[in-house]
Write a protein that holds these residues in place. Structure first.
Motif, PDB file in Angstrom:
ATOM      1  N   VAL A  59       0.861  -1.183   0.000  1.00 45.08           N
ATOM      2  CA  VAL A  59       0.000   0.000   0.000  1.00 45.08           C
ATOM      3  C   VAL A  59       0.896   1.231   0.000  1.00 45.08           C
ATOM      4  CG1 VAL A  59      -1.806   1.244   1.233  1.00 45.08           C
ATOM      5  CG2 VAL A  59      -1.778  -1.256   1.244  1.00 45.08           C
ATOM      6  N   SER A  60       0.615   2.190  -0.827  1.00 44.10           N
ATOM      7  CA  SER A  60       1.493   3.345  -1.022  1.00 44.10           C
ATOM      8  C   SER A  60       1.802   4.054   0.289  1.00 44.10           C
ATOM      9  CB  SER A  60       0.841   4.330  -1.992  1.00 44.10           C
ATOM     10  OG  SER A  60       0.694   3.741  -3.260  1.00 44.10           O
ATOM     11  N   ILE A  61       3.098   4.336   0.501  1.00 41.32           N
ATOM     12  CA  ILE A  61       3.544   5.076   1.683  1.00 41.32           C
ATOM     13  C   ILE A  61       3.311   6.562   1.441  1.00 41.32           C
ATOM     14  CG2 ILE A  61       5.601   5.742   2.987  1.00 41.32           C
ATOM     15  CD1 ILE A  61       6.597   2.887   2.592  1.00 41.32           C
ATOM     16  N   THR A  62       2.759   7.226   2.439  1.00 39.54           N
ATOM     17  CA  THR A  62       2.459   8.654   2.311  1.00 39.54           C
ATOM     18  C   THR A  62       3.458   9.535   3.050  1.00 39.54           C
ATOM     19  OG1 THR A  62       0.957   8.529   4.207  1.00 39.54           O
ATOM     20  CG2 THR A  62       0.004   8.196   2.017  1.00 39.54           C
ATOM     21  N   GLY A  63       4.385   8.932   3.801  1.00 43.29           N
ATOM     22  CA  GLY A  63       5.382   9.740   4.489  1.00 43.29           C
ATOM     23  C   GLY A  63       6.144   8.950   5.531  1.00 43.29           C
ATOM     24  N   TYR A  64       7.049   9.658   6.230  1.00 47.42           N
ATOM     25  CA  TYR A  64       7.851   9.054   7.296  1.00 47.42           C
ATOM     26  C   TYR A  64       7.863   9.984   8.504  1.00 47.42           C
ATOM     27  CZ  TYR A  64       9.585   5.711   3.870  1.00 47.42           C
ATOM     28  OH  TYR A  64       9.669   4.723   2.925  1.00 47.42           O
ATOM     29  N   ARG A  65       7.651   9.399   9.667  1.00 51.58           N
ATOM     30  CA  ARG A  65       7.751  10.156  10.913  1.00 51.58           C
ATOM     31  C   ARG A  65       9.144   9.943  11.497  1.00 51.58           C
ATOM     32  NH1 ARG A  65       3.785   8.805  15.832  1.00 51.58           N
ATOM     33  NH2 ARG A  65       5.152   6.975  15.969  1.00 51.58           N
ATOM     34  N   ILE A  66       9.802  11.043  11.897  1.00 50.09           N
ATOM     35  CA  ILE A  66      11.154  10.991  12.455  1.00 50.09           C
ATOM     36  C   ILE A  66      11.081  11.367  13.926  1.00 50.09           C
ATOM     37  CG2 ILE A  66      13.494  11.917  12.303  1.00 50.09           C
ATOM     38  CD1 ILE A  66      12.858  12.585   9.353  1.00 50.09           C
ATOM     39  N   GLU A  67      11.681  10.516  14.774  1.00 51.59           N
ATOM     40  CA  GLU A  67      11.683  10.759  16.212  1.00 51.59           C
ATOM     41  C   GLU A  67      13.118  10.818  16.728  1.00 51.59           C
ATOM     42  OE1 GLU A  67       8.015   8.572  18.168  1.00 51.59           O
ATOM     43  OE2 GLU A  67       9.018   7.268  16.710  1.00 51.59           O
ATOM     44  N   THR A 127       9.599   5.921  11.219  1.00 54.86           N
ATOM     45  CA  THR A 127       8.418   5.077  11.040  1.00 54.86           C
ATOM     46  C   THR A 127       7.705   5.469   9.753  1.00 54.86           C
ATOM     47  OG1 THR A 127       8.162   5.075  13.451  1.00 54.86           O
ATOM     48  CG2 THR A 127       6.329   4.222  12.158  1.00 54.86           C
ATOM     49  N   ALA A 128       7.290   4.460   8.971  1.00 60.30           N
ATOM     50  CA  ALA A 128       6.569   4.722   7.721  1.00 60.30           C
ATOM     51  C   ALA A 128       5.088   4.968   8.000  1.00 60.30           C
ATOM     52  CB  ALA A 128       6.742   3.558   6.761  1.00 60.30           C
ATOM     53  N   ILE A 129       4.470   5.761   7.122  1.00 59.57           N
ATOM     54  CA  ILE A 129       3.054   6.123   7.250  1.00 59.57           C
ATOM     55  C   ILE A 129       2.351   5.808   5.930  1.00 59.57           C
ATOM     56  CG2 ILE A 129       1.429   7.999   7.739  1.00 59.57           C
ATOM     57  CD1 ILE A 129       3.814   9.522   8.996  1.00 59.57           C
ATOM     58  N   ASN A 130       1.138   5.244   6.006  1.00 57.03           N
ATOM     59  CA  ASN A 130       0.293   5.142   4.815  1.00 57.03           C
ATOM     60  C   ASN A 130      -1.125   5.590   5.175  1.00 57.03           C
ATOM     61  OD1 ASN A 130      -0.948   2.999   6.102  1.00 57.03           O
ATOM     62  ND2 ASN A 130      -0.136   1.425   4.741  1.00 57.03           N
ATOM     63  N   GLN A 131      -2.055   5.379   4.280  1.00 61.75           N
ATOM     64  CA  GLN A 131      -3.404   5.904   4.484  1.00 61.75           C
ATOM     65  C   GLN A 131      -4.125   5.257   5.661  1.00 61.75           C
ATOM     66  OE1 GLN A 131      -6.167   4.690   1.335  1.00 61.75           O
ATOM     67  NE2 GLN A 131      -4.592   3.281   0.569  1.00 61.75           N
ATOM     68  N   GLY A 158       3.234   2.457  10.838  1.00 58.42           N
ATOM     69  CA  GLY A 158       3.753   1.111  11.030  1.00 58.42           C
ATOM     70  C   GLY A 158       4.707   1.016  12.208  1.00 58.42           C
ATOM     71  N   LEU A 159       5.524  -0.028  12.202  1.00 56.22           N
ATOM     72  CA  LEU A 159       6.504  -0.237  13.260  1.00 56.22           C
ATOM     73  C   LEU A 159       7.726   0.648  13.024  1.00 56.22           C
ATOM     74  CD1 LEU A 159       6.390  -4.130  13.552  1.00 56.22           C
ATOM     75  CD2 LEU A 159       5.385  -2.468  15.126  1.00 56.22           C
ATOM     76  N   PRO A 160       8.349   1.167  14.099  1.00 58.23           N
ATOM     77  CA  PRO A 160       9.536   2.021  13.923  1.00 58.23           C
ATOM     78  C   PRO A 160      10.755   1.207  13.511  1.00 58.23           C
ATOM     79  CG  PRO A 160       9.122   1.661  16.246  1.00 58.23           C
ATOM     80  CD  PRO A 160       7.960   1.057  15.519  1.00 58.23           C
ATOM     81  N   SER A 161      11.701   1.887  12.884  1.00 58.09           N
ATOM     82  CA  SER A 161      12.962   1.254  12.504  1.00 58.09           C
ATOM     83  C   SER A 161      13.783   0.927  13.746  1.00 58.09           C
ATOM     84  CB  SER A 161      13.765   2.197  11.607  1.00 58.09           C
ATOM     85  OG  SER A 161      14.173   3.333  12.363  1.00 58.09           O
ATOM     86  N   ILE A 162      14.818   0.131  13.561  1.00 56.44           N
ATOM     87  CA  ILE A 162      15.795  -0.070  14.634  1.00 56.44           C
ATOM     88  C   ILE A 162      16.530   1.256  14.837  1.00 56.44           C
ATOM     89  CG2 ILE A 162      17.890  -1.303  15.302  1.00 56.44           C
ATOM     90  CD1 ILE A 162      16.868  -3.643  13.615  1.00 56.44           C
ATOM     91  N   PRO A 163      16.648   1.759  16.068  1.00 53.63           N
ATOM     92  CA  PRO A 163      17.253   3.082  16.288  1.00 53.63           C
ATOM     93  C   PRO A 163      18.725   3.145  15.866  1.00 53.63           C
ATOM     94  CG  PRO A 163      15.991   2.381  18.209  1.00 53.63           C
ATOM     95  CD  PRO A 163      16.109   1.185  17.312  1.00 53.63           C
ATOM     96  N   ALA A 164      19.181   4.355  15.580  1.00 54.65           N
ATOM     97  CA  ALA A 164      20.594   4.629  15.284  1.00 54.65           C
ATOM     98  C   ALA A 164      20.972   5.929  15.968  1.00 54.65           C
ATOM     99  CB  ALA A 164      20.825   4.727  13.778  1.00 54.65           C
ATOM    100  N   ASP A 165      22.209   6.017  16.457  1.00 57.20           N
ATOM    101  CA  ASP A 165      22.619   7.219  17.181  1.00 57.20           C
ATOM    102  C   ASP A 165      23.926   7.776  16.635  1.00 57.20           C
ATOM    103  OD1 ASP A 165      25.055   6.312  18.833  1.00 57.20           O
ATOM    104  OD2 ASP A 165      23.568   4.802  19.359  1.00 57.20           O
TER     105      ASP A 165
END
Length: 402
Positions: free
Chosen positions: A153-161, A200-204, A208-215
């Motif tokens: 399903v098409s991704i509409t964006g990404y949330r950055i934390e 984390t990816a976003i769709n309509q 979804g689930l967040p990525s594995i963190p990186a620092d």
């Protein structure tokens, strides 16, 4: 009597024949077959292995679609207890059953289970972004990058934390960076701080689930280099040094210069020496060095002033240098000279001492132990009390050309 014997033999035959047939064919049906819908095109299956005697040597999986249309074999006699059934059609129900296999053949089938793939319009959340990386690009900025989430399903964006410090919890930095985003630069950070990120990816249908963190840790300015030493050459100076104790999270290189000129030399972080060319012989220069990295330049370390000299062919056996070719001096001394003084008058004194073979060195402009010993020799040769300092009597002798 004959009837009893015949019946007895017949009974034994039936008993042994039935027992042999049962022993060769008896194997349990696999237990606990389950089918889980993964996507529009995949159903994952699993079951429990048969460990009772006789043990299964493999399993045969069958699939039925449409339900009631008859089972067809997916694979035969494979020693696995799970299977990913892919390349299926969206929105279709599939029926499955599994049988155990041993040396005597295929046992009874398990109870059939059904699962339906997601339809083309199913409410499926996006997958997890992968390969998240965080790299400090300056003392106040960190750039993160990631690989797009796989999704039907098409991704509409990404949330950055972002999280800082560790354990304080993630807070939203960017609610939606856009569907095509694959990197982001976080600015206005504090130097020397570790920042943790996840995407984390976003769709309509949601997030979804967040990525594995990186620092990554923003750098600070490096410390001062150590043990700067300068030696003389013909129209040049040679500088050597040691690395700073504190690198500030990463060292880019060193900046070498002289206070008396505008020329600057940049060398990499792996180099610990440099040559400063284009200098005038006999002119004193103060060499400076400082380390730098992404956060900026560290403090400056200055060397003692040194003057380039024109080398002679005879090596100095005492300190390993090549003494200069000295012409007679017409300099007139007017001030006392003693150990610890550094000026041009000391250079002229050293020239005279070298010319008279009392000093085997180079004119450095610094009145040290070698110069003091040479002055004592000069005083002894001229009948002057051996003080090792240039006072009025020694100064008068020098000015008289003795």
């Amino acid at each position: 009597m004959k009837k009893l014997i015949v019946i007895g033999f017949l009974g034994l035959f039936v008993f042994f024949a039935f027992g042999a047939m049962r022993a060769s064919a008896f194997i349990y049906a696999p237990c606990c077959l389950s089918a889980a819908t993964i996507s529009q095109t995949e159903i994952d299956l699993s079951w429990v292995a048969i460990s009772a005697d006789p043990v299964a040597t493999g399993y045969t999986l069958e699939r039925e679609s449409p339900v009631g249309g008859g089972f067809a074999q997916v694979f035969s006699n494979s020693n696995v207890t799970s299977y990913k059934d892919t390349s299926l059609s969206p929105g279709v129900t599939y029926n499955y059953r599994v049988s155990a296999v041993n040396a005597d053949g295929v046992g009874p089938a398990s109870t059939a289970v059904a699962a339906t793939t997601n339809s083309a319009g199913a409410r499926t959340l996006p997958g997890r972004p992968s390969d998240l990386k965080a790299i400090a690009s300056s003392a106040s900025a960190i750039t993160i990058s990631w690989t797009a989430a796989a999704d039907t399903v098409s991704i509409t964006g990404y949330r950055i934390e972002r999280e800082a410090p560790y354990g304080s919890g993630f807070v939203t930095l960017v609610a939606n960076a856009g569907s095509s985003a694959a990197s982001y630069t976080d600015n206005n950070l504090s130097p020397g701080v570790t920042y943790n990120y996840r995407v984390t990816a976003i769709n309509q249908y949601g997030i979804g689930l967040p990525s594995i963190p990186a620092d990554a840790t923003t750098p600070t300015k490096p410390d001062i280099p150590k043990n700067l030493k300068v030696s003389q050459g013909d129209g040049k100076l040679f500088a050597t040094w040691e690395r700073p104790l504190f690198l500030g999270g990463g060292l880019t290189g060193y900046i070498i210069a002289t206070l008396e000129t505008t020329s600057t030399i940049y060398v990499s972080s792996t180099e610990l020496s440099a040559t400063i060319d284009g200098l005038n012989n006999g002119t004193f220069y103060t060499v400076s060095i400082k380390a730098y990295n992404l956060a900026g330049e560290g403090p400056v370390l200055l060397a003692s002033p040194a003057a380039p000299i024109k080398s002679a062919a005879v090596a100095d056996p005492e300190i390993g240098h090549v003494p200069a070719i000295i012409s007679p001096s017409t300099y007139k001394f007017t001030t006392p000279l003693y150990r610890g003084v550094r000026n041009s008058a000391v250079v002229e004194l050293q020239k005279i001492l070298i010319a008279k073979s009392f000093l085997v060195s180079e004119p450095t402009g610094y009145f040290g132990a070698l110069t003091e010993a040479a002055v004592r020799k000069y005083q002894e040769a001229n009948g002057i009390t051996q003080t090792g300092t240039v006072g009025p009597i020694t100064r008068a002798a020098l000015n008289a050309g003795r």
